[in-house]
Motif scaffolding. Structure first.
Motif, PDB file in Angstrom:
ATOM      1  N   PRO A 186      -8.837  27.088 -15.807  1.00  0.00           N
ATOM      2  CA  PRO A 186      -9.018  26.050 -14.684  1.00  0.00           C
ATOM      3  C   PRO A 186      -8.753  24.823 -14.851  1.00  0.00           C
ATOM      4  O   PRO A 186      -8.406  24.292 -16.238  1.00  0.00           O
ATOM      5  CB  PRO A 186     -10.643  26.160 -14.580  1.00  0.00           C
ATOM      6  CG  PRO A 186     -11.343  26.278 -16.228  1.00  0.00           C
ATOM      7  CD  PRO A 186      -9.953  27.190 -16.837  1.00  0.00           C
ATOM      8  N   PRO A 187      -8.835  23.991 -13.945  1.00  0.00           N
ATOM      9  CA  PRO A 187      -8.487  22.512 -14.103  1.00  0.00           C
ATOM     10  C   PRO A 187      -9.667  21.969 -14.818  1.00  0.00           C
ATOM     11  O   PRO A 187     -10.703  22.327 -14.997  1.00  0.00           O
ATOM     12  CB  PRO A 187      -8.669  21.870 -12.528  1.00  0.00           C
ATOM     13  CG  PRO A 187      -8.188  23.277 -11.551  1.00  0.00           C
ATOM     14  CD  PRO A 187      -8.770  24.370 -12.461  1.00  0.00           C
ATOM     15  N   MET A 188      -9.374  20.715 -15.562  1.00  0.00           N
ATOM     16  CA  MET A 188     -10.553  20.303 -16.575  1.00  0.00           C
ATOM     17  C   MET A 188     -11.542  19.571 -15.533  1.00  0.00           C
ATOM     18  O   MET A 188     -12.705  19.321 -16.069  1.00  0.00           O
ATOM     19  CB  MET A 188      -9.959  19.250 -17.371  1.00  0.00           C
ATOM     20  CG  MET A 188      -8.990  19.874 -18.602  1.00  0.00           C
ATOM     21  SD  MET A 188      -9.978  21.095 -19.547  1.00  0.00           S
ATOM     22  CE  MET A 188     -11.232  20.451 -20.193  1.00  0.00           C
ATOM     23  N   SER A 189     -11.355  19.625 -14.174  1.00  0.00           N
ATOM     24  CA  SER A 189     -12.403  18.810 -13.389  1.00  0.00           C
ATOM     25  C   SER A 189     -13.204  20.012 -12.879  1.00  0.00           C
ATOM     26  O   SER A 189     -14.033  19.531 -11.652  1.00  0.00           O
ATOM     27  CB  SER A 189     -11.653  18.085 -12.155  1.00  0.00           C
ATOM     28  OG  SER A 189     -10.733  18.713 -11.460  1.00  0.00           O
TER      29      SER A 189
ATOM     30  N   ALA B 262     -20.245  20.895 -16.419  1.00  0.00           N
ATOM     31  CA  ALA B 262     -18.689  20.864 -16.432  1.00  0.00           C
ATOM     32  C   ALA B 262     -18.216  22.108 -17.244  1.00  0.00           C
ATOM     33  O   ALA B 262     -18.755  22.814 -17.913  1.00  0.00           O
ATOM     34  CB  ALA B 262     -18.207  19.751 -17.083  1.00  0.00           C
ATOM     35  N   ALA B 263     -17.005  22.823 -16.764  1.00  0.00           N
ATOM     36  CA  ALA B 263     -16.598  24.033 -17.490  1.00  0.00           C
ATOM     37  C   ALA B 263     -16.354  23.660 -18.753  1.00  0.00           C
ATOM     38  O   ALA B 263     -16.055  24.583 -19.542  1.00  0.00           O
ATOM     39  CB  ALA B 263     -15.283  24.062 -16.633  1.00  0.00           C
TER      40      ALA B 263
ATOM     41  N   THR C 294      -6.042  28.257 -12.325  1.00  0.00           N
ATOM     42  CA  THR C 294      -6.855  29.002 -11.495  1.00  0.00           C
ATOM     43  C   THR C 294      -6.877  28.223  -9.882  1.00  0.00           C
ATOM     44  O   THR C 294      -7.702  28.637  -8.961  1.00  0.00           O
ATOM     45  CB  THR C 294      -8.419  29.255 -11.873  1.00  0.00           C
ATOM     46  OG1 THR C 294      -8.918  28.065 -11.703  1.00  0.00           O
ATOM     47  CG2 THR C 294      -8.413  30.013 -12.919  1.00  0.00           C
ATOM     48  N   LEU C 295      -6.249  27.241  -9.767  1.00  0.00           N
ATOM     49  CA  LEU C 295      -6.235  26.298  -8.847  1.00  0.00           C
ATOM     50  C   LEU C 295      -5.868  26.961  -7.476  1.00  0.00           C
ATOM     51  O   LEU C 295      -6.652  26.723  -6.282  1.00  0.00           O
ATOM     52  CB  LEU C 295      -5.092  24.989  -8.977  1.00  0.00           C
ATOM     53  CG  LEU C 295      -5.231  24.048  -7.936  1.00  0.00           C
ATOM     54  CD1 LEU C 295      -6.633  23.363  -8.366  1.00  0.00           C
ATOM     55  CD2 LEU C 295      -4.168  22.958  -7.810  1.00  0.00           C
ATOM     56  N   MET C 296      -5.273  28.196  -7.497  1.00  0.00           N
ATOM     57  CA  MET C 296      -4.801  28.687  -6.166  1.00  0.00           C
ATOM     58  C   MET C 296      -6.101  29.288  -5.563  1.00  0.00           C
ATOM     59  O   MET C 296      -5.870  30.023  -4.565  1.00  0.00           O
ATOM     60  CB  MET C 296      -3.812  29.788  -6.168  1.00  0.00           C
ATOM     61  CG  MET C 296      -3.942  30.913  -7.218  1.00  0.00           C
ATOM     62  SD  MET C 296      -4.007  30.655  -9.021  1.00  0.00           S
ATOM     63  CE  MET C 296      -2.495  29.978  -9.187  1.00  0.00           C
ATOM     64  N   ASP C 297      -7.203  29.849  -6.458  1.00  0.00           N
ATOM     65  CA  ASP C 297      -8.315  30.543  -5.965  1.00  0.00           C
ATOM     66  C   ASP C 297      -9.208  29.715  -5.376  1.00  0.00           C
ATOM     67  O   ASP C 297     -10.009  30.390  -4.446  1.00  0.00           O
ATOM     68  CB  ASP C 297      -9.055  31.059  -7.190  1.00  0.00           C
ATOM     69  CG  ASP C 297      -8.344  32.081  -8.225  1.00  0.00           C
ATOM     70  OD1 ASP C 297      -7.245  32.672  -7.427  1.00  0.00           O
ATOM     71  OD2 ASP C 297      -8.524  32.334  -9.062  1.00  0.00           O
TER      72      ASP C 297
ATOM     73  N   ILE D 238       0.997  18.950 -18.469  1.00  0.00           N
ATOM     74  CA  ILE D 238       0.701  19.154 -19.833  1.00  0.00           C
ATOM     75  C   ILE D 238      -0.742  18.929 -20.159  1.00  0.00           C
ATOM     76  O   ILE D 238      -1.371  17.939 -19.583  1.00  0.00           O
ATOM     77  CB  ILE D 238       1.409  18.164 -20.695  1.00  0.00           C
ATOM     78  CG1 ILE D 238       2.914  18.427 -20.667  1.00  0.00           C
ATOM     79  CG2 ILE D 238       0.866  18.354 -22.315  1.00  0.00           C
ATOM     80  CD1 ILE D 238       3.620  17.269 -21.342  1.00  0.00           C
ATOM     81  N   LYS D 239      -1.653  20.167 -20.303  1.00  0.00           N
ATOM     82  CA  LYS D 239      -3.138  20.137 -20.337  1.00  0.00           C
ATOM     83  C   LYS D 239      -3.749  20.015 -21.416  1.00  0.00           C
ATOM     84  O   LYS D 239      -4.906  19.987 -21.549  1.00  0.00           O
ATOM     85  CB  LYS D 239      -3.699  21.480 -19.528  1.00  0.00           C
ATOM     86  CG  LYS D 239      -3.224  21.652 -18.124  1.00  0.00           C
ATOM     87  CD  LYS D 239      -3.505  22.801 -17.577  1.00  0.00           C
ATOM     88  CE  LYS D 239      -4.959  23.257 -17.585  1.00  0.00           C
ATOM     89  NZ  LYS D 239      -5.502  24.285 -16.773  1.00  0.00           N
TER      90      LYS D 239
END
Length: 311
Positions: free
Chosen positions: A134-137, A223-224, A269-272, A294-295
């Motif tokens: 997932p995004p870090m946010s 937070a994730a 996972t952003l498209m979800d 770059i994550k």
């Protein structure tokens, strides 16, 4: 240090900042959290009839129990009321709904003892959700459907908030996970779960874990990036819970969120996620940008600390 904030009257911007710094928020039940728990209860009672959902594991062979969950969980996920109730929950708890995107809520079960701990009732070992692309946010929202206690809730491991954990998330790719059919694989994993799960590959100290209990419809927000796990259920009842996740468009655009100290998961996972106001998705361009970002690491710790921890 992780602070647990109960019914805090913080605005949404402050809350996101503190969540990204490792704090945890707990809220009392609201009209809408009660509504989604009532929906889960109604569907579960219908599915397990004539047995009570929280104790049905004592009345059914495990294969039959899995068959019930195989129908019940997708029915809850795709119920049209869920997409109406989640935006209402977010509004009640101060989110800016035209900037907030959510994924569909999941109904989780954690059975007592060793009756079932894989597949449709997977017992999560210590992990960060950020090990799953997932995004870090990403922010997680979790609530029990029925009363819980310290022996059938979930646990946080806050000592690892800023301490890297050796893990195999580099093997996880969300797009590959989806293409392999996660639901079918889960429903077939009764005695042993054969699906790849990102996991710690070093011992995790579970002493002094943080266990939070709240009433049905009470909601825990975190937070994730928090390391957390399913508490071994030593009660005599199955824990039913609901969780969903959110991201804020502003944080996606600014590449802001919790520190990424040890995740190398691929994909996104952003498209979800669905916007809370109109259920629209992020654009293909936004998803592609997230895929190419770059994550690792987002907010790096000193290089020597990371290298030492992951050596």
């Amino acid at each position: 240090m992780t602070n647990v904030l109960i019914d805090a009257n913080h605005n949404e911007t402050t809350r996101r900042e503190r969540l990204y710094a490792g704090d945890i928020y707990v809220y009392s039940p609201t009209k809408s959290t009660k509504a989604i728990c009532q929906l889960a209860d109604e569907l579960s009672r219908e599915a397990f009839h004539p047995f009570t959902p929280a104790t049905a594991q004592h009345d059914l062979p495990v294969e039959k129990y899995v068959e019930i969950l195989k129908d019940l969980k997708p029915k809850f996920i795709h119920h049209p009321e869920c997409k109406k109730i989640i935006p209402a929950i977010l509004s009640e708890l101060g989110c800016v709904n035209d900037q907030t995107y959510f994924d569909v809520p999941r109904l989780r079960t954690a059975c007592a003892g060793d009756y079932l701990s894989t597949g449709m009732a997977y017992a999560f070992k210590p992990h960060r959700d950020t090990w799953y692309s997932p995004p870090m946010s990403q922010i997680n929202w979790w609530m029990p459907v029925y009363p819980i206690s310290s022996d059938n809730t979930m646990a946080f491991h806050p000592k690892y908030w800023d301490r890297p954990v050796q893990n195999n998330s580099a093997r996880f790719d969300y797009q590959d996970w989806n293409s392999r059919g996660r639901v079918e694989a889960a429903s077939q994993s009764v005695k042993q779960d054969t699906r790849f799960q990102s996991a710690a590959i070093e011992p995790v100290d579970l002493e002094d874990d943080l266990r939070i209990t709240c009433p049905p419809g009470g909601i825990i927000v975190f937070a994730a990036a928090h390391l957390h796990s399913t508490v071994p259920n030593t009660s005599d009842q199955t824990r039913f819970s609901i969780d969903f996740r959110t991201v804020d468009r502003r944080d996606i655009e600014r590449n802001e969120g919790a520190p990424n100290i040890d995740s190398e998961a691929q994909g996104t996972t952003l498209m979800d996620y669905l916007r809370a106001t109109d259920l629209s998705h992020f654009t293909h361009e936004e998803v592609d940008r997230e895929m190419n970002r770059i994550k690792y690491p987002l907010n790096p710790t000193p290089a020597d600390l990371v290298e030492e921890s992951l050596a």
